[in-house]
Structure formats: C-alpha cells, structure tokens
Scaffold this active site. Structure first.
Site, short mmCIF file in Angstrom:
data_model
loop_
_atom_site.label_atom_id
_atom_site.label_comp_id
_atom_site.label_asym_id
_atom_site.label_seq_id
_atom_site.Cartn_x
_atom_site.Cartn_y
_atom_site.Cartn_z
N PRO A 170 0.82 -1.22 0.00
CA PRO A 170 0.00 0.00 0.00
C PRO A 170 0.85 1.26 0.00
CG PRO A 170 -0.79 -1.53 1.64
CD PRO A 170 0.50 -2.08 1.14
N GLU A 171 0.62 2.11 -1.01
CA GLU A 171 1.29 3.41 -1.10
C GLU A 171 0.22 4.48 -0.90
OE1 GLU A 171 3.77 3.51 -4.63
OE2 GLU A 171 3.89 1.34 -4.62
N HIS A 198 -5.00 -14.31 9.10
CA HIS A 198 -3.99 -13.29 9.38
C HIS A 198 -4.50 -12.12 10.21
CE1 HIS A 198 -2.11 -15.65 6.30
NE2 HIS A 198 -2.86 -15.16 5.36
N ARG A 243 2.31 -10.76 6.61
CA ARG A 243 3.75 -10.81 6.92
C ARG A 243 4.16 -10.12 8.21
NH1 ARG A 243 6.26 -9.69 1.01
NH2 ARG A 243 4.39 -10.43 0.03
N ARG A 265 22.50 14.78 -3.28
CA ARG A 265 22.17 13.36 -3.37
C ARG A 265 22.63 12.78 -4.70
NH1 ARG A 265 18.12 12.34 0.47
NH2 ARG A 265 18.78 10.17 0.21
#
Length: 279
Positions: free
Chosen positions: A2-3, A96, A115, A156
């Site tokens: 999920p973003e 889960h 997970r 960067r």
DNA sequence: CTTAACGCCTGAAGGC
DNA sequence: TGCCTTCAGGCGTTAA
C-alpha cells in the site's frame, strides 16, 4: 505494497465506517504489530475510546479519538484494515487477523497482516506534530514544488528512483508510483538525483501528482492483494504502464520493450526508449 | 552528512 | 509430485 493512493482509499473507507464508534474491547491475537506498548496496556489504552477522525499522513493512518489519544498504523507490505459489520467471521476473513477492535454497536474493525511488517503505535495527540515532521512533504500539497525537490536533491548522488522512495523527500510514494511517474515524466530511473534539471523536476512533480490522483480516483492498485476496508479491489492496476510489465512492448512509443532492473534490492521497471538516458 | 546492506515475515512461484 | 530455494519490498537499524 500500500502506497499513498491505497492508504488514502483505506482512510476514506474508515472515515465512512468507524467515525463516532466507541471501542468496548480489543483482542490482540499477535502482539508483534504493537511497537511501543504491551497487549495488556494497549487494551486499556483503547477502552471506551470514541473515534473522532481518521487521517492519512504519507503512508501512515492516524485514528484519532475524542480524548487526547491516537493510534498510528503503517500497513507496510500486506497490512490491511477490514471493517466487519457482522459477528460471525468466516474462514477467509479470519486469516492473518492480528488485532480486533470491538465497537459498542457490535461491529468489528480487523487489523490483518500476512507478513506482520505492519505497525500500530499509540500516541497522545500532542506528540503527533513531532511525528509528522519526521516525514517529507505531501506530494499533493502546494509545498511540493520543483524548487523544493531540487533543494532536497542537491547533495544526493543516488539514483532518482531511490531518491523518490525516500519518505523524507516526499511522503507516500512507493515502488509502483515511482516507476509509473518516472515513466510518464520520461526520466531514466538511473540518473543521479542531483542531475535533475529544473525542467525535469517540474515535469516530474506534475506526473507524480497526476498518477497519484488518477490512482486515488481508481481506489488504488490491487497487485498482490490490496483491498479497501470493504474488501473491494482497486482498479489502477489496469492503467499501469511499466510496473510488472517487463518483456511487454511499451504502450506509448510502441518501440521499446519494458525492462526490469534492480536498484537497491528493489525492482525498477522502465521503457528504455521513452526513458532514454540523456548524455 | 550520505549511502548501502541487512533483518523482519509468509506464501506463492520456480527449479530440479 | 515434492522438496528446496527465491522472491516480494517498506522501513528501522547499523555500518561504512
């Protein structure tokens, strides 16, 4: 996975379903998502709390209560919130489940995570500003400008793909939307962040925003198994141009074949023709 | 200061 | 068919 668009979809779902509801009990089936509190103390913390609002910050979900309390969740790869209006959980729904929030109207909110990378952290409301300041600007806000991006990129040297995944640069992008935005902006994912031109930065910001907006409109991307709180899939996976399209002919230029490379242990997908490296 | 690597996790998929 | 290995990847931590 999920973003930002998926988290936004979940937050909108939660706003529709749990605002105003009062928690009367919490079942902790697995304590591992709880990062700063024991299961016992977590139950006490939430006892009789009434939900005031639900907000998204980057990929974080804030559930704010009418007292000064708040819980902040991150879904990481496989976390999900499922709103369950019934009482009898079927086998598939049960899978889960790590935490169950019981509301006074007998409905349930399930925190599920295959997970167990996902996290739940408790806060007092006053501490939230400090937490928000730890992550970067919202990509859909006015503060997300080319000047801001170039300032961040100044020292960067890493690849622009990896730079955009840094949540302190911009909050909410993950692998899917970075690949898609770089494709639409026609920027090679391997160029160094500090080599971005002003023109490229401007296009990149526009494309990040348009991809995110379109994905939100489509309730996110359901590759792997993303679902909204009502278990419905998103539809943006039908609009992906490069993500998981390796070997396919580019749908824009019809010349390039989508490539898959590794950057910092993660897959990057791009069209070598549309996103040719400038010299 | 920046960057890179690792560990956390489980189930699906691929190889032999 | 079945066992073993690999992979998916966000992010905190640690090391360089």
């Amino acid at each position: 996975m999920p973003e930002l668009p998926e988290v936004e979809t979940v937050v909108r779902g939660l706003k529709k379903t749990i605002i105003g509801k009062k928690i009367i009990n919490v079942t902790v089936l697995d304590h591992r998502p709880l990062k700063n509190i024991t299961a016992q103390k977590f139950k006490k913390f939430l006892q009789d709390q009434q939900v005031e609002s639900v907000e998204r910050f980057g990929k974080y979900i804030h559930i704010i209560f009418k007292s000064n309390k708040c819980i902040v969740s991150h879904l990481r790869m496989t976390g999900k919130y499922v709103y369950f209006p019934g009482t009898k959980l079927d086998e598939e729904t049960k899978k889960h489940i790590r935490v169950i929030f019981h509301f006074s109207d007998k409905t349930l909110l399930l925190f599920k995570d295959l997970r167990i990378f996902g996290t739940i952290v408790t806060y007092d409301k006053d501490c939230l500003i400090e937490e928000k300041n730890k992550i970067g600007v919202e990509p859909l806000s006015k503060e997300f400008t080319a000047e801001h991006l170039l300032e961040q990129a100044k020292n960067r040297k890493l690849a622009v793909k990896q730079f955009l995944l840094d949540q302190k640069v911009v909050a909410g992008l993950g692998n899917i939307y970075v690949c898609e935005a770089l494709f639409h902006a026609k920027i090679n994912p391997e160029i160094a962040a500090n080599k971005l031109t002003l023109e490229q930065a401007n296009i990149l910001i526009k494309k990040i925003q348009s991809v995110l907006k379109l994905a939100i409109k489509n309730n996110g991307t359901s590759v792997s198994d993303f679902r909204n709180v009502d278990d419905k899939s998103g539809t943006f996976q039908n609009m992906l141009k490069v993500y998981q399209k390796e070997g396919q002919l580019c749908s824009i230029c019809k010349k390039g074949t989508i490539l898959r490379i590794k950057q910092g242990q993660r897959s990057t997908f791009y069209c070598p023709v549309c996103q040719i490296k400038q010299i």
